[in-house]
Design a protein around this motif. Structure first.
Motif, PDB file in Angstrom:
ATOM      1  N   CYS A 127      29.130 -40.114  -0.017  1.00 26.67           N
ATOM      2  CA  CYS A 127      29.859 -41.283  -0.518  1.00 26.67           C
ATOM      3  C   CYS A 127      30.606 -41.999   0.609  1.00 26.67           C
ATOM      4  CB  CYS A 127      30.820 -40.887  -1.633  1.00 26.67           C
ATOM      5  SG  CYS A 127      29.979 -40.517  -3.191  1.00 26.67           S
ATOM      6  N   LEU A 128      31.205 -41.257   1.503  1.00 28.31           N
ATOM      7  CA  LEU A 128      31.872 -41.874   2.649  1.00 28.31           C
ATOM      8  C   LEU A 128      30.871 -42.693   3.452  1.00 28.31           C
ATOM      9  CD1 LEU A 128      34.420 -42.158   4.449  1.00 28.31           C
ATOM     10  CD2 LEU A 128      33.659 -40.106   5.643  1.00 28.31           C
ATOM     11  N   TYR A 129      29.686 -42.135   3.708  1.00 33.86           N
ATOM     12  CA  TYR A 129      28.649 -42.846   4.446  1.00 33.86           C
ATOM     13  C   TYR A 129      28.197 -44.104   3.701  1.00 33.86           C
ATOM     14  CZ  TYR A 129      24.213 -43.959   6.665  1.00 33.86           C
ATOM     15  OH  TYR A 129      23.179 -44.632   7.282  1.00 33.86           O
ATOM     16  N   LEU A 130      28.026 -43.987   2.383  1.00 37.84           N
ATOM     17  CA  LEU A 130      27.551 -45.112   1.574  1.00 37.84           C
ATOM     18  C   LEU A 130      28.680 -46.072   1.186  1.00 37.84           C
ATOM     19  CD1 LEU A 130      25.030 -43.263  -0.767  1.00 37.84           C
ATOM     20  CD2 LEU A 130      24.519 -44.694   1.233  1.00 37.84           C
ATOM     21  N   ARG A 131      29.894 -45.768   1.630  1.00 42.03           N
ATOM     22  CA  ARG A 131      31.070 -46.597   1.340  1.00 42.03           C
ATOM     23  C   ARG A 131      31.338 -46.692  -0.158  1.00 42.03           C
ATOM     24  NH1 ARG A 131      32.742 -49.463   5.940  1.00 42.03           N
ATOM     25  NH2 ARG A 131      31.380 -49.093   7.695  1.00 42.03           N
ATOM     26  N   ALA A 132      31.250 -45.545  -0.807  1.00 40.10           N
ATOM     27  CA  ALA A 132      31.516 -45.438  -2.236  1.00 40.10           C
ATOM     28  C   ALA A 132      32.669 -44.460  -2.451  1.00 40.10           C
ATOM     29  CB  ALA A 132      30.276 -44.947  -2.968  1.00 40.10           C
ATOM     30  N   ASP A 133      33.458 -44.681  -3.459  1.00 39.01           N
ATOM     31  CA  ASP A 133      34.560 -43.781  -3.783  1.00 39.01           C
ATOM     32  C   ASP A 133      33.984 -42.500  -4.396  1.00 39.01           C
ATOM     33  OD1 ASP A 133      36.853 -42.482  -4.605  1.00 39.01           O
ATOM     34  OD2 ASP A 133      37.599 -44.137  -5.827  1.00 39.01           O
ATOM     35  N   PRO A 134      34.231 -41.346  -3.799  1.00 34.23           N
ATOM     36  CA  PRO A 134      33.616 -40.108  -4.296  1.00 34.23           C
ATOM     37  C   PRO A 134      34.234 -39.562  -5.585  1.00 34.23           C
ATOM     38  CG  PRO A 134      35.029 -39.625  -2.432  1.00 34.23           C
ATOM     39  CD  PRO A 134      34.983 -41.124  -2.562  1.00 34.23           C
ATOM     40  N   LYS A 135      35.425 -40.016  -5.966  1.00 36.26           N
ATOM     41  CA  LYS A 135      36.134 -39.402  -7.104  1.00 36.26           C
ATOM     42  C   LYS A 135      35.304 -39.390  -8.388  1.00 36.26           C
ATOM     43  CE  LYS A 135      40.717 -40.467  -5.350  1.00 36.26           C
ATOM     44  NZ  LYS A 135      40.842 -41.694  -4.602  1.00 36.26           N
ATOM     45  N   GLY A 136      34.748 -40.528  -8.759  1.00 35.05           N
ATOM     46  CA  GLY A 136      33.943 -40.595  -9.976  1.00 35.05           C
ATOM     47  C   GLY A 136      32.678 -39.762  -9.886  1.00 35.05           C
ATOM     48  N   TYR A 137      32.074 -39.750  -8.706  1.00 32.00           N
ATOM     49  CA  TYR A 137      30.860 -38.955  -8.503  1.00 32.00           C
ATOM     50  C   TYR A 137      31.155 -37.461  -8.595  1.00 32.00           C
ATOM     51  CZ  TYR A 137      28.625 -43.287  -7.047  1.00 32.00           C
ATOM     52  OH  TYR A 137      28.113 -44.553  -7.011  1.00 32.00           O
ATOM     53  N   ILE A 138      32.300 -37.054  -8.055  1.00 26.12           N
ATOM     54  CA  ILE A 138      32.691 -35.642  -8.146  1.00 26.12           C
ATOM     55  C   ILE A 138      32.981 -35.276  -9.595  1.00 26.12           C
ATOM     56  CG2 ILE A 138      34.495 -33.969  -7.550  1.00 26.12           C
ATOM     57  CD1 ILE A 138      34.609 -35.366  -4.768  1.00 26.12           C
ATOM     58  N   ARG A 139      33.699 -36.133 -10.294  1.00 29.04           N
ATOM     59  CA  ARG A 139      34.002 -35.895 -11.707  1.00 29.04           C
ATOM     60  C   ARG A 139      32.698 -35.727 -12.503  1.00 29.04           C
ATOM     61  NH1 ARG A 139      37.780 -39.327 -11.854  1.00 29.04           N
ATOM     62  NH2 ARG A 139      36.474 -41.140 -12.266  1.00 29.04           N
ATOM     63  N   ASP A 140      31.728 -36.603 -12.256  1.00 32.10           N
ATOM     64  CA  ASP A 140      30.440 -36.523 -12.931  1.00 32.10           C
ATOM     65  C   ASP A 140      29.703 -35.230 -12.569  1.00 32.10           C
ATOM     66  OD1 ASP A 140      28.268 -37.785 -14.547  1.00 32.10           O
ATOM     67  OD2 ASP A 140      27.211 -37.665 -12.622  1.00 32.10           O
ATOM     68  N   ALA A 141      29.754 -34.851 -11.315  1.00 31.65           N
ATOM     69  CA  ALA A 141      29.077 -33.622 -10.875  1.00 31.65           C
ATOM     70  C   ALA A 141      29.701 -32.386 -11.516  1.00 31.65           C
ATOM     71  CB  ALA A 141      29.122 -33.510  -9.356  1.00 31.65           C
ATOM     72  N   LEU A 142      31.006 -32.390 -11.697  1.00 36.67           N
ATOM     73  CA  LEU A 142      31.670 -31.259 -12.343  1.00 36.67           C
ATOM     74  C   LEU A 142      31.197 -31.112 -13.783  1.00 36.67           C
ATOM     75  CD1 LEU A 142      35.329 -31.736 -11.014  1.00 36.67           C
ATOM     76  CD2 LEU A 142      33.584 -30.148 -10.164  1.00 36.67           C
ATOM     77  N   LEU A 143      30.971 -32.219 -14.440  1.00 37.68           N
ATOM     78  CA  LEU A 143      30.507 -32.205 -15.829  1.00 37.68           C
ATOM     79  C   LEU A 143      29.031 -31.822 -15.945  1.00 37.68           C
ATOM     80  CD1 LEU A 143      32.225 -35.465 -17.129  1.00 37.68           C
ATOM     81  CD2 LEU A 143      32.873 -33.102 -17.667  1.00 37.68           C
ATOM     82  N   ASN A 144      28.243 -32.147 -14.946  1.00 37.51           N
ATOM     83  CA  ASN A 144      26.786 -31.988 -15.017  1.00 37.51           C
ATOM     84  C   ASN A 144      26.216 -30.980 -14.037  1.00 37.51           C
ATOM     85  OD1 ASN A 144      26.214 -34.098 -17.022  1.00 37.51           O
ATOM     86  ND2 ASN A 144      27.115 -35.419 -15.473  1.00 37.51           N
ATOM     87  N   TYR A 145      27.057 -30.134 -13.458  1.00 38.41           N
ATOM     88  CA  TYR A 145      26.617 -29.216 -12.410  1.00 38.41           C
ATOM     89  C   TYR A 145      25.390 -28.395 -12.816  1.00 38.41           C
ATOM     90  CZ  TYR A 145      26.799 -25.872  -8.599  1.00 38.41           C
ATOM     91  OH  TYR A 145      26.491 -25.099  -7.517  1.00 38.41           O
ATOM     92  N   GLU A 146      25.357 -27.937 -14.034  1.00 36.55           N
ATOM     93  CA  GLU A 146      24.246 -27.090 -14.492  1.00 36.55           C
ATOM     94  C   GLU A 146      22.895 -27.803 -14.379  1.00 36.55           C
ATOM     95  OE1 GLU A 146      24.493 -23.846 -15.214  1.00 36.55           O
ATOM     96  OE2 GLU A 146      26.603 -24.018 -14.727  1.00 36.55           O
ATOM     97  N   THR A 147      22.873 -29.130 -14.504  1.00 34.49           N
ATOM     98  CA  THR A 147      21.594 -29.854 -14.455  1.00 34.49           C
ATOM     99  C   THR A 147      21.009 -29.904 -13.048  1.00 34.49           C
ATOM    100  OG1 THR A 147      22.598 -32.032 -14.119  1.00 34.49           O
ATOM    101  CG2 THR A 147      22.267 -31.312 -16.400  1.00 34.49           C
ATOM    102  N   TYR A 148      21.798 -29.657 -12.027  1.00 30.71           N
ATOM    103  CA  TYR A 148      21.304 -29.715 -10.649  1.00 30.71           C
ATOM    104  C   TYR A 148      20.709 -28.387 -10.194  1.00 30.71           C
ATOM    105  CZ  TYR A 148      24.621 -33.541 -11.020  1.00 30.71           C
ATOM    106  OH  TYR A 148      25.319 -34.624 -11.460  1.00 30.71           O
TER     107      TYR A 148
END
Length: 149
Positions: A127-148
């Motif tokens: 996210c830092l590289y892509l200039r995106a705020d990681p907070k929402g992506y991390i929140r989403d990953a915490l909710l969906n971790y099992e799918t990865y």
């Protein structure tokens, strides 16, 4: 899951498993550029014959595990070296000398190089590289971790 739960779980995983989780997260999250993140089959055990064949084909010692071939912020690409997280009684995975030398080379010529020890760190650095705020992506990953996995 919480970040701490994921970090604890990932301490039991191999570098290969962590890399798989990170790639799955990226491909599900950034579908428009999913195939611009790819693995470099440079590591792992192999026979002398297959090692010679890889070298013959152009393999270079020290190349990062993953490359995101997408320019961002004036940089050419993001090179990602995956390492195991710190485990009880042991240190986290460390770069080899050839990896450090390759890092210097790619940084000198306009790419970003990062070392990641798990999904949360991977999300932050991508996210830092892509200039995106990681907070929402991390929140989403915490909710969906099992799918990865």
């Amino acid at each position: 899951m919480t970040e701490k739960e994921i970090e604890k779980l990932e301490r039991t995983y191999s570098e290969t498993k962590i890399q798989h989780i990170c790639v799955e997260w990226f491909r599900q999250t950034f579908q428009n550029v999913a195939n611009l993140l790819f693995a470099i089959p440079n590591g792992g055990p192999r026979s002398p014959k297959s090692g010679s064949m890889r070298k013959y084909e152009g393999a270079i010692s020290g190349v990062a595990d993953l490359i995101l071939l997408f320019p961002s912020g004036g940089k050419a690409s993001l090179c990602i070296e995956m390492k195991t997280p710190k485990r009880k009684g042991k240190s986290a995975g460390n770069q080899s000398q050839s990896q450090k030398e390759w890092q210097g080379l790619v940084e000198r010529y306009g790419s970003v190089y990062v070392v990641c020890h798990g999904l949360i760190e991977f999300i932050e650095k991508v996210c830092l590289y892509l200039r995106a705020d990681p907070k929402g992506y991390i929140r989403d990953a915490l909710l969906n971790y099992e799918t990865y996995r």
